[in-house]
Each structure stands twice: as C-alpha cells, then as structure tokens.
Design an enzyme around this catalytic site. Structure first.
Site: not given
Length: 320
Positions: A1, A3, A155, A182, A185, A262
C-alpha cells in the site's frame, strides 16, 4: 500500500514543503509506525492519517511512488505492484486521472533510475458507494496496460462483506481488469469463498482459511494467489500469535503463497525482513523461498514479457 509505505524522511520533507509544522524523525516514527503489540486492526489503521495527508498533491503522490520503488529496488526487488485508493487522495480536488498520472510518473522515474519494473493496483473501497467505486474504475481502465495492472477491494471486511460488491466486480470484468480482493484478514472464511466466486485472481491475506482443508484444496487447485503479509498480519491480530500463523499450513497445502510487505513504514518492514522472519520463525527453507518467488511471478498481474524476465532472473540467480 502506497500510503502505508511513505518513508519517514520523505514525509518530513513533504510536510515542510506544504508549510506544515515540522516533526523530528522520532516523533514521526511514533505517529507512523505501529507497534508489534497492536491491540487491533483499528489501532493499526490510525497510523495512516498523517501519510494520507501528504498524498493530496501531484508532487506528493509522485515523490511517494518513486521513493517506494527505489527503496524496494535497493533490496533487489525486480517487480513491484503498488496499490492505493484514489478516493483517499481527492481532498484537495485532484481527479482520479491526475492521481493515477502522478503515481505512474513517480514509478516511471524509479524505473529509469533503478533495475525495477512496476505496476499500479487501484483499490475500490468497501465503505464507498458502488457508484463511486465504478466511476473510479471507469477512469482507471484508460490506464490499463499503461500503468494500471489490476484493481482491488480493500477496507473493513466485517462491516462490508464481499458479497455486496458484485456490481463492482462485474464492472472490472467488463473492462478486462483483473482483480485481487482483501479477504480473510478478519476471521471470515465466507469472505474468501465469496471472493473466489466473484472471480478474484488473488486473495489479500486469506488467513481465515486456516484449518479449512477443503477450502485450501480448492484454492490450491485453482492456482489463486494468496498475498500473505506476516509481520502486518501479526500486528493486526489476524491470528492470536505467531504460533497460529498458517504459512506452513498453506505452503504444505499447495497454495500459491506469496510474501508481501503490506505497509513498509507502518509495519517497519522490508521484503528482506519478511523473508528472514519466516525463515527464522517457521523454518521456511531456501528452496521454499524460491518457490515463493516463483509463485509471485506466476500470479503477478504482469505481462508475459515481464514474467519471462522474472523467470530468467530466477534461473540466473538460483539455477532453477
């Protein structure tokens, strides 16, 4: 990711450029790096607020993408897929097109400076209305094959189950855009099942398959990639502790396991650190590391020519 992987020095620099109050590196580390003893995924996600604030301009996005790719290249990473949600970078009025162009620009600059190839994965978000996610995909499809390699659904899994996003996946299929989802998780094996039924080529994390032999067998048979992120998964309490982490179970079950960082900054990790961790903690052998690398090439959202280059490098380095 993207960010979660903006380096501390770059955030410091971007904050100064934007006239924000400067913070020292140790103070930044406190705000950005999640502790290994995180109480939950929610606490982990709190660390993204500051870096997202630095990804609201073309310059910030481009610089972050270049910095991430160059950092990975220093570890001998040869192919990197960078994922991000354009919706998170629109606070100052940037359009989806401007966001994608900026990230692509940064990645291309890195490719010119280092021996690395890259692709962008655009994230649709579970908490956004279907119309907004589809509108983003409509913009992103113009970049497919020219920077964008796939899309993702990310999300809060618990609040927004995978089954509710059929229209988003139907749109991606219509545009010829492959996707990862995703799933698993946060303990829901059903989200993994729904992701496979929705046509996902890869599953992000997939931890909830643990102990589900039939599901493992099914996904292994279909060759679906499993994007495992060991250090992040332990931080977010995807499992109760290291002894419950299923990487050995998944590998032995024939799953196309890949190991990923990640969030390099939030998890204070690198590819080197992840691989060292699984060797030390789970007895992953050198030949299994090669298997993980081959799996990554197999399930990459890359062109055949890029994959051929990756296989050639592995033959040269490992003689296999």
């Amino acid at each position: 990711h993207l960010d979660g992987s903006v380096s501390l020095p770059l955030i410091q620099k971007l904050m100064q450029q934007e006239g924000k109050e400067p913070l020292g590196l140790e103070e930044l580390r406190e705000k950005l790096v999640a502790p290994m003893d995180c109480s939950s995924l929610a606490e982990y996600l709190e660390k993204f607020e500051l870096p997202l604030g630095c990804l609201q301009t073309k310059e910030g996005l481009s610089a972050a993408a270049q910095d991430l790719a160059l950092s990975a290249a220093k570890e001998q990473v040869k192919y990197l897929e960078v994922r991000f949600a354009p919706a998170f970078s629109m606070e100052q009025g940037l359009s989806v097109r401007e966001i994608l162009e900026s990230v692509r620009d940064g990645l291309k600059k890195a490719e010119e400076k280092a021996d690395i190839l890259t692709g962008m994965i655009v994230c649709t978000m579970r908490n956004l209305e279907t119309e907004k996610n589809i509108a983003m995909l409509k913009e992103a499809r113009e970049f497919l094959g020219n920077g964008v390699v796939a899309c993702d659904l990310a999300g809060d899994e618990k609040a927004y189950p995978t089954a509710a996003f059929a229209d988003v996946f139907a749109t991606a299929k219509k545009y010829g855009m492959p996707y990862t989802i995703h799933a698993g998780e946060c303990g829901s094996a059903q989200n993994i099942i729904d992701s496979v039924e929705a046509g996902a080529g890869r599953i992000g994390h997939g931890i909830a398959m643990r102990g589900h032999g039939d599901l493992i067998k099914e996904l292994a048979g279909k060759g679906i990639g499993i994007e495992m992120c060991p250090i992040s998964n332990l931080q977010t309490k995807a499992v109760a502790g290291p002894e419950e982490y299923p990487i050995r179970e998944f590998l032995d079950g024939g799953l196309k396991v890949t190991v990923n960082t990640d969030n390099r900054t939030v998890s204070d990790t690198t590819m080197t650190k992840e691989l060292e961790f699984i060797q030390k903690t789970y007895g992953i052998r050198d030949d299994e590391i090669l298997c993980l690398m081959k799996n990554a090439a197999d399930v990459a959202f890359a062109t055949d020519s890029v994959k051929d280059k990756l296989y050639r490098i592995m033959r040269e380095v490992y003689g296999a």
